[in-house]
Design a protein around this motif. Structure first.
Motif, PDB file in Angstrom:
ATOM      1  N   ILE A 299      -9.415 -11.346   2.752  1.00 45.93           N
ATOM      2  CA  ILE A 299      -8.599 -12.174   1.858  1.00 45.93           C
ATOM      3  C   ILE A 299      -9.006 -11.955   0.400  1.00 45.93           C
ATOM      4  N   ASP A 300     -10.312 -12.025   0.148  1.00 45.84           N
ATOM      5  CA  ASP A 300     -10.798 -11.889  -1.229  1.00 45.84           C
ATOM      6  C   ASP A 300     -10.435 -10.535  -1.831  1.00 45.84           C
ATOM      7  N   THR A 301     -10.537  -9.488  -1.019  1.00 47.71           N
ATOM      8  CA  THR A 301     -10.241  -8.138  -1.515  1.00 47.71           C
ATOM      9  C   THR A 301      -8.747  -7.967  -1.768  1.00 47.71           C
ATOM     10  N   VAL A 302      -7.912  -8.519  -0.907  1.00 45.87           N
ATOM     11  CA  VAL A 302      -6.461  -8.463  -1.126  1.00 45.87           C
ATOM     12  C   VAL A 302      -6.106  -9.169  -2.433  1.00 45.87           C
ATOM     13  N   ARG A 303      -6.747 -10.293  -2.686  1.00 44.50           N
ATOM     14  CA  ARG A 303      -6.468 -11.055  -3.908  1.00 44.50           C
ATOM     15  C   ARG A 303      -6.895 -10.301  -5.173  1.00 44.50           C
ATOM     16  N   GLU A 304      -7.847  -9.400  -5.048  1.00 42.31           N
ATOM     17  CA  GLU A 304      -8.298  -8.618  -6.202  1.00 42.31           C
ATOM     18  C   GLU A 304      -7.274  -7.573  -6.642  1.00 42.31           C
ATOM     19  N   LYS A 305      -6.259  -7.362  -5.794  1.00 44.36           N
ATOM     20  CA  LYS A 305      -5.188  -6.397  -6.109  1.00 44.36           C
ATOM     21  C   LYS A 305      -5.775  -5.033  -6.473  1.00 44.36           C
ATOM     22  N   THR A 306      -6.490  -4.460  -5.553  1.00 40.73           N
ATOM     23  CA  THR A 306      -7.151  -3.165  -5.766  1.00 40.73           C
ATOM     24  C   THR A 306      -6.184  -1.988  -5.702  1.00 40.73           C
ATOM     25  N   GLY A 307      -4.961  -2.248  -5.270  1.00 38.77           N
ATOM     26  CA  GLY A 307      -3.990  -1.162  -5.118  1.00 38.77           C
ATOM     27  C   GLY A 307      -3.947  -0.623  -3.701  1.00 38.77           C
ATOM     28  N   LYS A 308      -4.897  -1.031  -2.881  1.00 31.29           N
ATOM     29  CA  LYS A 308      -4.899  -0.611  -1.478  1.00 31.29           C
ATOM     30  C   LYS A 308      -3.930  -1.478  -0.683  1.00 31.29           C
ATOM     31  N   SER A 309      -3.360  -0.914   0.359  1.00 29.80           N
ATOM     32  CA  SER A 309      -2.472  -1.694   1.222  1.00 29.80           C
ATOM     33  C   SER A 309      -3.277  -2.720   1.995  1.00 29.80           C
ATOM     34  N   ASN A 310      -2.603  -3.778   2.453  1.00 29.60           N
ATOM     35  CA  ASN A 310      -3.284  -4.799   3.241  1.00 29.60           C
ATOM     36  C   ASN A 310      -3.918  -4.201   4.492  1.00 29.60           C
ATOM     37  N   GLU A 311      -3.206  -3.256   5.107  1.00 30.90           N
ATOM     38  CA  GLU A 311      -3.741  -2.656   6.333  1.00 30.90           C
ATOM     39  C   GLU A 311      -5.009  -1.860   6.054  1.00 30.90           C
ATOM     40  N   THR A 312      -5.017  -1.124   4.943  1.00 41.19           N
ATOM     41  CA  THR A 312      -6.204  -0.348   4.581  1.00 41.19           C
ATOM     42  C   THR A 312      -7.400  -1.267   4.347  1.00 41.19           C
ATOM     43  N   VAL A 313      -7.166  -2.361   3.622  1.00 35.44           N
ATOM     44  CA  VAL A 313      -8.233  -3.326   3.357  1.00 35.44           C
ATOM     45  C   VAL A 313      -8.700  -3.966   4.659  1.00 35.44           C
ATOM     46  N   PHE A 314      -7.753  -4.301   5.518  1.00 37.59           N
ATOM     47  CA  PHE A 314      -8.104  -4.931   6.791  1.00 37.59           C
ATOM     48  C   PHE A 314      -8.965  -4.010   7.653  1.00 37.59           C
ATOM     49  N   ILE A 315      -8.579  -2.749   7.709  1.00 36.50           N
ATOM     50  CA  ILE A 315      -9.362  -1.784   8.493  1.00 36.50           C
ATOM     51  C   ILE A 315     -10.788  -1.706   7.962  1.00 36.50           C
ATOM     52  N   GLU A 316     -10.908  -1.659   6.637  1.00 40.20           N
ATOM     53  CA  GLU A 316     -12.224  -1.512   6.006  1.00 40.20           C
ATOM     54  C   GLU A 316     -13.089  -2.761   6.166  1.00 40.20           C
ATOM     55  N   LYS A 317     -12.506  -3.925   5.924  1.00 39.49           N
ATOM     56  CA  LYS A 317     -13.291  -5.161   5.880  1.00 39.49           C
ATOM     57  C   LYS A 317     -13.415  -5.875   7.222  1.00 39.49           C
ATOM     58  N   VAL A 318     -12.441  -5.685   8.107  1.00 35.62           N
ATOM     59  CA  VAL A 318     -12.446  -6.422   9.374  1.00 35.62           C
ATOM     60  C   VAL A 318     -12.504  -5.510  10.589  1.00 35.62           C
ATOM     61  N   PHE A 319     -11.621  -4.537  10.629  1.00 37.72           N
ATOM     62  CA  PHE A 319     -11.491  -3.764  11.863  1.00 37.72           C
ATOM     63  C   PHE A 319     -12.694  -2.878  12.150  1.00 37.72           C
ATOM     64  N   GLU A 320     -13.230  -2.236  11.130  1.00 41.65           N
ATOM     65  CA  GLU A 320     -14.405  -1.392  11.354  1.00 41.65           C
ATOM     66  C   GLU A 320     -15.614  -2.227  11.810  1.00 41.65           C
ATOM     67  N   PRO A 321     -15.908  -3.364  11.156  1.00 39.04           N
ATOM     68  CA  PRO A 321     -16.983  -4.222  11.672  1.00 39.04           C
ATOM     69  C   PRO A 321     -16.694  -4.732  13.084  1.00 39.04           C
ATOM     70  N   PHE A 322     -15.421  -5.019  13.344  1.00 36.51           N
ATOM     71  CA  PHE A 322     -15.036  -5.491  14.678  1.00 36.51           C
ATOM     72  C   PHE A 322     -15.355  -4.437  15.741  1.00 36.51           C
TER      73      PHE A 322
END
Length: 320
Positions: free
Chosen positions: A57-80
Motif C-alpha cells: 500500500i505504502d509503495t503504491v501511494r508513493e507513485k513510483t511509476g511501477k504498476s500495482n502488480e509489479t509492486v505487489f510481486i515485489e513487496k508481497v508475492f516474493e516474500p509469500f
C-alpha cells in the motif's frame, strides 16, 4: 479448498502490508515472528502477512511509476513464496492485487486490532482438528481479504481459504469476519490438507472435488456441530435430482469451468448455488450414517468412488 495445480481451487484473492519505504528508514518495523504451537508431535505455524501488505500500500501511494502488480510481486508475492516454500508458484493462479489501497489499509488496521482474537480462534480450531485427525506439520498464512472481493464479505462470513500444498493453507480475512465461520473454515481447510496428505499426487475430477468438499464439511461439522456454513441449507428434492443428474454427467471431467458452475449455480437448469458443496456433504454424511464403524482417518483417505458406492447415492457411479 485445495492443492494448487492438482485440485479444484476454491475462492482465493487478496493482499496488503505495514510501514517501510525503499529508503530503509531506521525505524523500519521488524517482520513479525510466526506463532508456533504443537499438538503432541504435530507442529503448527501461523504467519501473518499484514506488514507485507501494508508495504505494498505504502509503495503504491508513493507513485513510483511501477504498476500495482509489479509492486505487489515485489513487496508481497516474493516474500509469500519464501514463507510458503513455494518458489515456483505463479501469481496468476492464486492472487489478484487490489487497487483499492485505502480500503485495504483500513482493513489491515481493523484486523490488527483483532489479531489476538484471531490467533485464539485459529489455534483452538487447529488443536481440535489435530486431536481428531493428527498428521504432519501444518502452516497457516493469514492475509487480508481483497476489499474488491465482495463474495468473501457477503457470502463467506468474511473468511475464505485455499490449500497451497499438502502442508500450507492461506486464509483471507475481512474485518467483518464472523468468529464461527473462522473456526469452521480453519477446520474445513485442515481436512483438505489431511486429505491431500493421505492421497499424495491424486488427480482430481469434478466428482472427486465434490466428495472432497463433502469430506471437509463433514469433518468441520464433527468439530463444530452447531455451526452451519452458508452452503449447508438443504436442497429441495427437485434441486437434488437435478444436481445428481449434472454431476453424473460431468463426473469424470477435470474441467474447472464446469466445477465453478456447480458452485455458482445455474438457474436455467434449476441447480442452486453451492451445489458441489451441498451434494458432496450429503454424500459423505450418507456414507458415514451407513458405515458408523469407519474412522475419520479411514474415510478421509478413501477414493470418492468408494464413498459414493457406500452411500445412498450409489447410482452416480453405477454402470448403466
Amino acid at each position: 479448498m485445495k492443492t494448487v495445480g492438482k485440485v479444484l481451487l476454491i475462492p482465493a484473492l487478496c493482499f496488503m502490508f505495514m510501514g517501510c519505504s525503499n529508503k530503509e528508514p531506521v525505524d523500519k518495523k521488524e517482520q513479525e515472528t510466526p506463532i508456533t504451537f504443537s499438538q503432541e508431535e504435530q507442529n503448527f505455524e501461523i504467519i501473518y502477512m499484514y506488514d507485507e501488505m501494508q508495504e505494498y500500500i505504502d509503495t503504491v501511494r508513493e507513485k513510483t511509476g511501477k504498476s500495482n502488480e509489479t509492486v505487489f510481486i515485489e513487496k508481497v508475492f516474493e516474500p509469500f513464496k519464501k514463507k510458503s516454500h513455494m518458489e515456483d508458484l505463479s501469481i496468476r493462479y492464486v492472487f489478484d492485487p487490489s487497487s483499492e489501497v485505502d480500503k485495504l489499509g483500513e482493513s489491515i488496521k481493523e484486523l490488527e486490532k483483532n489479531k489476538d482474537m484471531t490467533n485464539r480462534i485459529i489455534k483452538e480450531a487447529l488443536l481440535k482438528s489435530a486431536k481428531e485427525l493428527p498428521g504432519e506439520d501444518k502452516k497457516y498464512i493469514i492475509m487480508p481479504a481483497n476489499p474488491e472481493d465482495t463474495f468473501t464479505v457477503e457470502q463467506m462470513g468474511g473468511v475464505s481459504g485455499f490449500v497451497l500444498s499438502e502442508d500450507v493453507i492461506v486464509l483471507q480475512l475481512s474485518p467483518s469476519m464472523q468468529e464461527d465461520m473462522l473456526k469452521y473454515t480453519v477446520a474445513h481447510e485442515y481436512h483438505h490438507l489431511m486429505a491431500e496428505e493421505s492421497n499424495r499426487g491424486m488427480i482430481r475430477t469434478i466428482l472427486g472435488g465434490v466428495v472432497l468438499e463433502g469430506k471437509a464439511d463433514a469433518f468441520a461439522h464433527t468439530i463444530y456441530p452447531k455451526i452451519q456454513a452458508p452452503w449447508q441449507k438443504p436442497m429441495t428434492p427437485e434441486e437434488k435430482e437435478r444436481v445428481i443428474a449434472e454431476i453424473t454427467e460431468l463426473r469424470y471431467s477435470d474441467d474447472m469451468k464446469y466445477y465453478e458452475k456447480l458452485r455458482k449455480g445455474n438457474s436455467s437448469k434449476g441447480i442452486p448455488q453451492w451445489a458441489n458443496y451441498k451434494i458432496g456433504y450429503e454424500i459423505v454424511q450418507s456414507y458415514r450414517k451407513n458405515h458408523p464403524e469407519v474412522s475419520i482417518g479411514r474415510w478421509t483417505s478413501m477414493h470418492e468412488a468408494e464413498i459414493i458406492a457406500g452411500s445412498d447415492f450409489e447410482k452416480i457411479t453405477a454402470y448403466e
